[in-house]
Design a protein around this motif. Sequence first.
Motif, mmCIF file in Angstrom:
data_model
loop_
_atom_site.group_PDB
_atom_site.id
_atom_site.type_symbol
_atom_site.label_atom_id
_atom_site.label_comp_id
_atom_site.label_asym_id
_atom_site.label_seq_id
_atom_site.Cartn_x
_atom_site.Cartn_y
_atom_site.Cartn_z
ATOM 1 N N MET A 47 0.521 -1.389 -0.187
ATOM 2 C CA MET A 47 0.275 -0.254 -0.261
ATOM 3 C C MET A 47 0.761 1.364 -0.072
ATOM 4 S SD MET A 47 -2.950 -0.516 -0.575
ATOM 5 C CE MET A 47 -4.163 0.973 0.100
ATOM 6 N N ALA A 48 1.592 1.636 0.589
ATOM 7 C CA ALA A 48 3.095 2.567 0.398
ATOM 8 C C ALA A 48 3.144 2.429 -0.737
ATOM 9 C CB ALA A 48 4.522 2.122 1.637
ATOM 10 N N ILE A 49 3.852 1.649 -1.366
ATOM 11 C CA ILE A 49 4.078 1.727 -3.230
ATOM 12 C C ILE A 49 3.231 2.080 -3.762
ATOM 13 C CG2 ILE A 49 5.605 0.583 -5.118
ATOM 14 C CD1 ILE A 49 6.678 -1.553 -2.251
ATOM 15 N N ILE A 50 2.052 1.902 -3.774
ATOM 16 C CA ILE A 50 0.916 2.342 -4.481
ATOM 17 C C ILE A 50 0.191 3.499 -4.171
ATOM 18 C CG2 ILE A 50 -1.383 1.384 -4.445
ATOM 19 C CD1 ILE A 50 -1.189 -1.133 -4.279
ATOM 20 N N CYS A 51 0.458 3.857 -2.909
ATOM 21 C CA CYS A 51 0.056 5.770 -2.386
ATOM 22 C C CYS A 51 1.480 5.871 -2.701
ATOM 23 C CB CYS A 51 0.059 6.013 -1.380
ATOM 24 S SG CYS A 51 -0.948 4.739 -0.258
ATOM 25 N N PHE A 52 2.580 6.131 -3.300
ATOM 26 C CA PHE A 52 3.792 7.188 -2.705
ATOM 27 C C PHE A 52 3.557 6.886 -5.131
ATOM 28 C CE2 PHE A 52 7.945 7.262 -4.757
ATOM 29 C CZ PHE A 52 8.880 8.549 -4.049
#
Length: 471
Positions: free
Chosen positions: A243-248
């Motif tokens: 989720m962190a990678i997608i948001c970034f």
Amino acid sequence: MTGQRNVSVVFSKILLVLCCCQLSTDRNMGSSKGFETPRGVIQPLDGGETTERGSENGPTDTEKPTHEEEEFKEGGYGWVVVAAVWLILAHSFGINSMFGVFLAFYLAHDHFPGATPLQFAFVGGLSFSVAFIISPFATILFNKVGLRVTVIIGGLFISGAYIGASFAKTIWELILSQGVCYGLGMGICYTATAGLIAKWFKKRRALANGIATGGTGFGGLTYSLAANAMIQRMGIAWTFRIMAIICFVVLITSALFLKERNQGTKISATAFDFKLFKLPDFWLFLGWAWLSSFGYVAVVFSLSAYAQQVGFSAQQGSLVSAMFNLSTGIGRPIVGFMGDRFGTIRVTTLGTFISALFTFFIWIFGGKSYGALMVYGLLGMFPSIMWATFAVMTASIFGLEKMQPVISLSTLTLALPYTFAEAIALSLKKPGRDGFLDVQVYSGAMFVAATICSLALTIKKGELYGRKKDD
């Protein structure tokens, strides 16, 4: 004496004729030197037209407002901005609305030994309250570094929050990461983009804003399903990291497509304009926002738990919440379209009142039937109408000049209802199939009170009857 006076009159007329002839000659020759008038210097434009420039008060081009009005066209790059804001809200407020998926995991597994359900609930509430508290400071950041950099900073906070949560071992580490850090990023992203759509649209302002804010509902719906599947297959830690990678990626990329539009209106960028508290309209606006928030939070956080308490399964309860998010995503553009057609303040007043009616007559009297409960979930566009019209309401009531300080101060104060709304609702809940009755009445009463505040604004703005006047 009479003869002298007649001579003076004749002489004045001759001078006037000569001046007119000279002016006509200058226009025909396309002279660019201009000529003096008592009000300043008049410069010729293309085709012999003239504009007046004040010698003391600076340039004032009488043709400029008309030219800007012709230049302003609905759509164009403004729709790119709408799409970018849609993605930003979907990956900030939208993803945060799926906190129930994480909460269900926390309660079912001893991932954080010794943590209580109240502490887990505090994580979700804290992210909202921090987002609202940071709003004025995010405005200051916006003034210093600009729109795109501000959103990028917010995206870094959100991504960093999920990375931190993936390595959290204690409840306090989770509170600081998924609660505080995520709230900072969410508040920064929202504050930077809240008033952006209104600068790009006039006739379709509410529709465009409704489409953009609809990203919250679709983000919550999509990632609720995705996160649940990822937790089952990869575990909570890698779910946070993915989720962190997608948001970034999404937030940083979307920020690059954002662009401000200068409409020739002097827009205040003040974060703390406390003179607003002297305006009765501001108090009515705060009353509507606060009371709507109390009702909305009690509904959205209680639907799943209510479904289980009256005898439905956890999966059925989560489906009701998913339908609520779906209705939010689809309904906000519809609300925006209606606002453009009939007036934003008037439509907001009617929608808030409908929220009260549906809460009383569908949720209370029909909620024990799963079909009726699903219908109430599918009508979530009404209880959540505040966030569909919030930014447009500020522009309609206070104008673009005061839009940013109104958003900053009002969202700052919204930290209080969002912090305590669910705590109040939980304190009203009792055991048994009718245990949520007080919560339902409380929610409906909040929507009724919010309607009264909005109705007062409708009357003051002259929207109760006739054509809309908020644009």
